[in-house]
Design an enzyme around this catalytic site. Sequence first.
Site, PDB file in Angstrom:
ATOM      1  N   ASP A  65      45.562  33.163  49.177  1.00 50.84           N
ATOM      2  CA  ASP A  65      44.263  32.937  49.806  1.00 50.84           C
ATOM      3  C   ASP A  65      43.976  33.991  50.867  1.00 50.84           C
ATOM      4  OD1 ASP A  65      41.936  31.090  50.343  1.00 50.84           O
ATOM      5  OD2 ASP A  65      42.903  31.028  52.310  1.00 50.84           O
ATOM      6  N   GLU A  71      43.030  36.667  46.255  1.00 49.48           N
ATOM      7  CA  GLU A  71      41.622  36.485  46.592  1.00 49.48           C
ATOM      8  C   GLU A  71      41.265  37.608  47.563  1.00 49.48           C
ATOM      9  OE1 GLU A  71      38.487  33.335  48.610  1.00 49.48           O
ATOM     10  OE2 GLU A  71      40.490  33.622  49.413  1.00 49.48           O
TER      11      GLU A  71
END
Length: 755
Positions: A434, A487
Amino acid sequence: MHTQVSLSSISKLINGTHENPSCLLGPHPIDYRGSAATAVRSFLPEAQAAWIVDPVNGQRRAMRRIHPAGFFEAICEPMVDVTMAKGQDAREHQSRLHTIANSKYRIQMTNQSGETIEMQDPYAVPSILTDFDNYLIGEGKHYQLYERLGAQLRTVDGTPGVNFAVWAPNARSVQVVGDFNGWDGRKHVARMHPNLGIWELFIPAAKAGDRYKFRVHCSDGSWVDKSDPYGLAAELPPLTASIVSNLNTFQWSDSKWLDQRSEWNPMHEPMNVYEVHLGSWQKGPGRKHGWLDYRDLARRLAEYCHRMNFTHVELMPVSEHPYSGSWGYQTVGYFAPTSRHGSPEDFMFFVDYMHQQGIGVLIDWVPAHFPKDAHGLRRFDGSPLYEHADPRQGEHPDWGTMIFNFGRNEVRNFLVANALFWLDKYHIDGLRVDAVASMLYLDYSREDGEWIPNQYGGRENLEAIDFLREVNTAIHDKYPGVVTAAEESTAWPGVSRAVDDGGLGFTYKWNMGWMNDTLAYMQNDPIHRSHHQNALTFSLIYAFTENFMLPLSHDEVVHGKGSLISQMPGDMWQKFANLRLLYSYMWTHPGKKLLFMGGEFAQWNEWNHDDGPDWMLLDFATHRGVQQLVADLNKTVIENPALHQLDFSGEGFEWVDCMNAEASTLVYLRKGMNGTPPILVCSNFTPVVRNDYRVGVPQGGFWKEIFNSDSEAYGGSNVGNYPGRKSIGSGHHDRPDSISINLPPLATVMFRLEE
């Protein structure tokens, strides 16, 4: 006999402020009346009387109460009077003295209730840390540190217990508190390894299932109870204690899956990922907040993935987090699967069952930041330990969280070991990392003056870059076939290139540019799309610069954006047709695929973590049609190598016609390896049916229609070309042959050359 311990030291011990209790407690060699002896000391606040017990013959030596609070001592001196120490008696005495000096004794006590208790002396047990452990810890390369720090079940000289160890180098002292000592930290003050900053203690009374915390005496004199950074399980929030757990009893049955995974090439295999928030995917009556347990979720989710032809699930963070509204992205228990859905063994069952059903399991992993909760990592020992001290480096302005100090060996080791832990203990198949962009740039979401440049004056976070390379290298070296996905929303070069080639080492990079451009295009009324054709074609300019995964994730259906279908323009029929078109275009575009739950059946409402998808919508044929379309798209990708083998190579894609902006159409070929038949993809982004639409093909023959998003089975108008089209022997689009097709409204059709 007089004790050699000062009253001030005893007072510090009793008050729980002694910085090194092991220098008082346990066995210690002393000079007694000119001869070598051993002093054994214990702090037993509940004891009325205490003895040292010889484990060989059960003989006892009384301990004297040195302090009324419960400080006991026994001095075991050698027999100097030979007339009193002849023959067997003398040998037995010397043997007992040797036993005590080598920590082979036990302590017996009677408590205030008159109960007799016998136990191992925690301060007589050797450290669990070997010299090699200490070396690796010092280097920041102990990738299995989760088997040393935290709460480790351990048996010492036949006595079971738990070894507790925690890194807190700036603490004045650390107490272990829990169910095993009535949460009285004075009973179990840990001993420190000065060169490592690690506090450790073996507690015989502790066992699996016990709750515990570390009570840290901070450098400013304050006390704080902290959850275990390496804790393997935790209480159900809002409770925050860690729980002693045994991760080695589960009987795994996925060896076949793991063997196949090690031979799996993530570049060339189909990958259709279903992103799931376990807390809201489906609810169960009679459970707190409706949370299903991991075992129930495994059975339901595996069956659903089979029916929908998803190859993998990606779980939003399962690591323990105090606030459900963070969706797991504000992690406190990095090594603990959330107790919302059961125990660690239950989560092992989840992964094992999914593997037995042929479904891979990816998890979201959050090394970019952590929350400020008092029981968590922030100022763990009273100092900025895991985070940077300067808020310009150590605090995230967007999320109100702390940023890890990636330049510190111990912090980097904590995170790399954590990544490997999920692959080792839980057989996870991949990590989606993330917020990578926030890690790469020192000025991420900061104004001038709010960030500190690197040593060369630049904005790149060199320490975070080194960390990402290290963790990816370790994962791919130790676990072939396991994937990592970043990401990352910027143009940082080489995110998914090998570390040896100067990249960050990720397997995949989320294609955020494709996602933003495509959604922006689809939100246009079809009448205006002719002016935005480049929003669709631009992605193919850079499509093969990285190994891209195409995400329509949870981030696209929250924070006021609405659900995917609510973002589509037009009347009701056109909204559904546009959504089917969006998915068809996505599934035929180069790259692996990811779709967030609810999107597969056209969820109307924006996602809410308390409610989840509205499964009642499947009572309507239009929503069932979208669901069937997604299932068929997944199946089509799996069954046709041309749609997955060369996702990351320009050899797998060829434009046929991308210039017809006036008609808002796209035509392209997807190609596989070893002469596999190509797939011809034709998409119409307007609601106008285009009959006798001529399309160039690379080879004459029969082109079978294998997919049509306008099929009545999906809720479409059923304009199509069943069973297919035979080439007409006339070139077009600079191809030697062509076919004439009916191009349905707001739809994609696929053709495969039949030999």
